[in-house]
Design a protein around this motif. Structure first.
Motif, short mmCIF file in Angstrom:
data_model
loop_
_atom_site.label_atom_id
_atom_site.label_comp_id
_atom_site.label_asym_id
_atom_site.label_seq_id
_atom_site.Cartn_x
_atom_site.Cartn_y
_atom_site.Cartn_z
N ASP A 10 0.85 -1.17 0.00
CA ASP A 10 0.00 0.00 0.00
C ASP A 10 0.90 1.24 0.00
O ASP A 10 2.08 1.15 0.30
CB ASP A 10 -0.94 0.00 1.20
CG ASP A 10 -2.22 0.79 0.92
OD1 ASP A 10 -2.28 1.46 -0.13
OD2 ASP A 10 -3.14 0.75 1.74
N THR B 32 5.80 9.91 -5.07
CA THR B 32 4.76 9.06 -5.64
C THR B 32 5.35 8.12 -6.69
O THR B 32 5.01 6.93 -6.74
CB THR B 32 3.63 9.92 -6.25
OG1 THR B 32 3.13 10.81 -5.24
CG2 THR B 32 2.50 9.05 -6.78
N VAL C 62 -1.92 -5.18 -4.72
CA VAL C 62 -2.13 -3.73 -4.59
C VAL C 62 -3.40 -3.51 -3.77
O VAL C 62 -4.49 -3.87 -4.20
CB VAL C 62 -2.24 -3.07 -5.97
CG1 VAL C 62 -2.74 -1.63 -5.84
CG2 VAL C 62 -0.90 -3.11 -6.69
N VAL C 63 -3.24 -2.94 -2.58
CA VAL C 63 -4.35 -2.87 -1.64
C VAL C 63 -5.37 -1.82 -2.00
O VAL C 63 -6.57 -2.04 -1.91
CB VAL C 63 -3.83 -2.54 -0.23
CG1 VAL C 63 -4.99 -2.40 0.74
CG2 VAL C 63 -2.87 -3.59 0.25
N ASP C 64 -4.88 -0.66 -2.38
CA ASP C 64 -5.79 0.47 -2.39
C ASP C 64 -5.45 1.41 -3.55
O ASP C 64 -4.46 1.23 -4.25
CB ASP C 64 -5.69 1.20 -1.06
CG ASP C 64 -6.99 1.91 -0.71
OD1 ASP C 64 -7.90 1.93 -1.55
OD2 ASP C 64 -7.07 2.46 0.38
N ASP C 65 -6.29 2.41 -3.74
CA ASP C 65 -6.17 3.26 -4.92
C ASP C 65 -4.90 4.11 -4.95
O ASP C 65 -4.40 4.42 -6.04
CB ASP C 65 -7.40 4.17 -5.03
CG ASP C 65 -8.62 3.40 -5.53
OD1 ASP C 65 -8.52 2.17 -5.66
OD2 ASP C 65 -9.65 4.02 -5.80
N SER C 66 -4.38 4.51 -3.79
CA SER C 66 -3.15 5.29 -3.81
C SER C 66 -2.02 4.48 -4.43
O SER C 66 -1.21 4.99 -5.21
CB SER C 66 -2.76 5.74 -2.40
OG SER C 66 -3.73 6.62 -1.89
N LEU D 275 -2.45 1.96 -6.52
CA LEU D 275 -2.80 1.77 -7.93
C LEU D 275 -2.43 3.02 -8.74
O LEU D 275 -1.83 2.92 -9.83
CB LEU D 275 -4.30 1.49 -8.04
CG LEU D 275 -4.88 1.28 -9.44
CD1 LEU D 275 -4.24 0.09 -10.13
CD2 LEU D 275 -6.40 1.10 -9.37
N LEU D 276 -2.74 4.20 -8.20
CA LEU D 276 -2.40 5.45 -8.88
C LEU D 276 -0.89 5.59 -9.03
O LEU D 276 -0.37 5.94 -10.10
CB LEU D 276 -2.96 6.65 -8.10
CG LEU D 276 -4.47 6.86 -8.18
CD1 LEU D 276 -4.96 7.81 -7.09
CD2 LEU D 276 -4.88 7.40 -9.55
N THR E 282 0.51 2.98 -11.68
CA THR E 282 0.22 3.32 -13.08
C THR E 282 1.00 4.57 -13.50
O THR E 282 1.46 4.67 -14.64
CB THR E 282 -1.29 3.53 -13.32
OG1 THR E 282 -1.77 4.49 -12.40
CG2 THR E 282 -2.05 2.24 -13.15
N GLN E 283 1.15 5.50 -12.57
CA GLN E 283 1.92 6.72 -12.87
C GLN E 283 3.38 6.36 -13.17
O GLN E 283 3.96 6.85 -14.14
CB GLN E 283 1.87 7.63 -11.63
CG GLN E 283 2.31 9.05 -11.88
CD GLN E 283 1.18 9.89 -12.46
OE1 GLN E 283 0.02 9.56 -12.31
NE2 GLN E 283 1.53 10.97 -13.12
N GLN F 210 3.81 4.68 -16.52
CA GLN F 210 3.70 5.62 -17.64
C GLN F 210 5.02 6.36 -17.89
O GLN F 210 5.34 6.68 -19.03
CB GLN F 210 2.57 6.62 -17.35
CG GLN F 210 2.29 7.57 -18.53
CD GLN F 210 1.20 8.59 -18.20
OE1 GLN F 210 0.71 8.67 -17.07
NE2 GLN F 210 0.81 9.37 -19.18
N GLN G 145 -2.57 11.41 -15.07
CA GLN G 145 -3.31 10.16 -14.91
C GLN G 145 -4.53 10.14 -15.84
O GLN G 145 -4.80 9.16 -16.52
CB GLN G 145 -3.77 10.05 -13.45
CG GLN G 145 -4.24 8.69 -13.03
CD GLN G 145 -3.07 7.81 -12.65
OE1 GLN G 145 -2.01 8.27 -12.30
NE2 GLN G 145 -3.25 6.51 -12.71
N GLN H 208 -3.63 9.72 -19.47
CA GLN H 208 -3.24 8.34 -19.80
C GLN H 208 -4.46 7.45 -20.03
O GLN H 208 -4.43 6.53 -20.84
CB GLN H 208 -2.37 7.76 -18.66
CG GLN H 208 -1.80 6.39 -18.97
CD GLN H 208 -1.00 5.81 -17.80
OE1 GLN H 208 -0.94 6.41 -16.72
NE2 GLN H 208 -0.39 4.66 -18.00
#
Lengths: 233, 233
Positions: free
Chosen positions: A5, A154, A169-173, A175-176, A179-180, A183, B180, B183
């Motif tokens: 996380d 980040t 991956v536990v949570d959206d932070s 995941l964000l 993916t960032q 990229q 984000q 993307q």
């Protein structure tokens, strides 16, 4: 499978359960990059403190000390916030004291964890090898900037999540961040050059520091928290 | 040129200066999508309250009311957290009361702003047209999930920053949100389907709501905060 996380700021760390987990604290520009460099170059112990006064008090006991506020070195201290400062052979085997705007706060807010590691791009390979070996749940704790998330921390968190791709991956932070990072992984500077911190520091002549802090796995040293200070793992 | 900034969670809003700015509050799944839909379909006023007790008290005065906690409707209330509920012709011209886990908190924490708008993908075109006309600094306030940032609100914030491309990006949260969104803009569901909220809701049968909440500019209605309630701008 263990989970990863990401906490994007010390102002959000109260929302995370740290007990039993390994927390990786990161402040890419430049506190944890300096700490990694210092331990890699033979500094024995780093005492991170919250205030300039505490730092001065430790300096008065004979330690070399560094204090940074708003990315600038304060008067009256030997050490600054550039990783190159910590390559000085005269620091080998010594104990030093430091206080910084964001990085030291993130460390002192993580002490409920099973273990606190200090991470940076400079030791990311070693950090991830260790985390994979330990098989414990991980939280990457980004120091950010005065409570707000920042780009460079980040991206580091996302890099750890990407390297430990088999971790859940536990949570959206997380995941964000992941993916960032995916990229921009082939050109971190592309994003970092637009970040608030780099714009803020444009006039301080630290382009060399910025480039160095984005190098991957220059060192295998991992600073780890022990009671009240950082030592080599 | 005015500036755009993004606050990724109500737990970080204390770090932002709201005075003189327009704050756009967003809780894509599903509070602000419901509010947009309600106002677009003729609901006269929405009173968002922090607690279930306040919501019950307003219900006792004769208002239809909806209470949601952890994405589930609470017993004893007429309205739920699906946008389709708010298309009911019997609600036209009425005042309703709602309480939700995250969205109402983000609104009540924004009251220092010059103006509070309620945004969602459903009215994003109208929101951006209005912001461009007003030429004031903007903060997109993401409701997140229990204090943590989430994917869908971050994507909305990034979409606003991308549409208002001529606005100055103030800080890294806005930069992260904007990159984000850029993307994933051609397939938001690609990222959203991995988000914690969608995984959390997988068993609630709300796929139809999720898809609807990601539609762009279905409505031109903008709910705006007036004293203690939302009305049409």
């Amino acid at each position: 499978m263990p989970a990863i996380d990401v906490c994007l700021s010390p102002d959000l760390i109260h929302l995370y359960k740290l007990e039993g987990k390994i927390v990786v604290v990161v402040d890419v520009f430049r506190a944890t990059s300096c700490m990694t460099t210092a331990i890699a170059h033979g500094v024995k112990e780093i005492i991170p403190v919250a205030t300039v006064e505490e730092c001065k008090a430790l300096q008065a006991t004979g330690l070399k000390a560094g204090a940074e506020r708003d990315a600038k070195k304060l008067e009256g201290f030997e050490l600054d916030n550039s990783p190159f400062t910590y390559m000085d052979p005269s620091l080998v085997g010594t104990t030093i004291a430091v206080t910084t705007t964001n990085g030291t706060l993130a460390i002192t807010k993580s002490t409920a964890a099973h273990q606190i590691l200090v991470g940076s791009f400079l030791n990311i390979g070693a950090i991830c090898d260790y985390l994979r070996k330990e098989q414990k749940d991980v939280i990457v704790h980004c120091a950010g900037w005065k409570g707000k998330p920042n780009v460079e921390d980040t991206l580091f968190a996302g890099a750890v999540a990407a390297i430990l791709d088999e971790f859940e991956v536990v949570d959206d932070s997380a995941l964000l961040a992941k993916t960032q990072y995916n990229q921009y992984k082939n050109n971190l500077m592309d994003l970092v050059s637009h970040s608030a911190h780099v714009k803020r520091l444009a006039n301080l002549g630290i382009q060399k520091d910025i480039a160095f802090c984005l190098e991957h796995s220059t060192y295998t040293a991992i600073p780890v928290w022990e009671k009240d200070r950082l030592v080599a793992l």
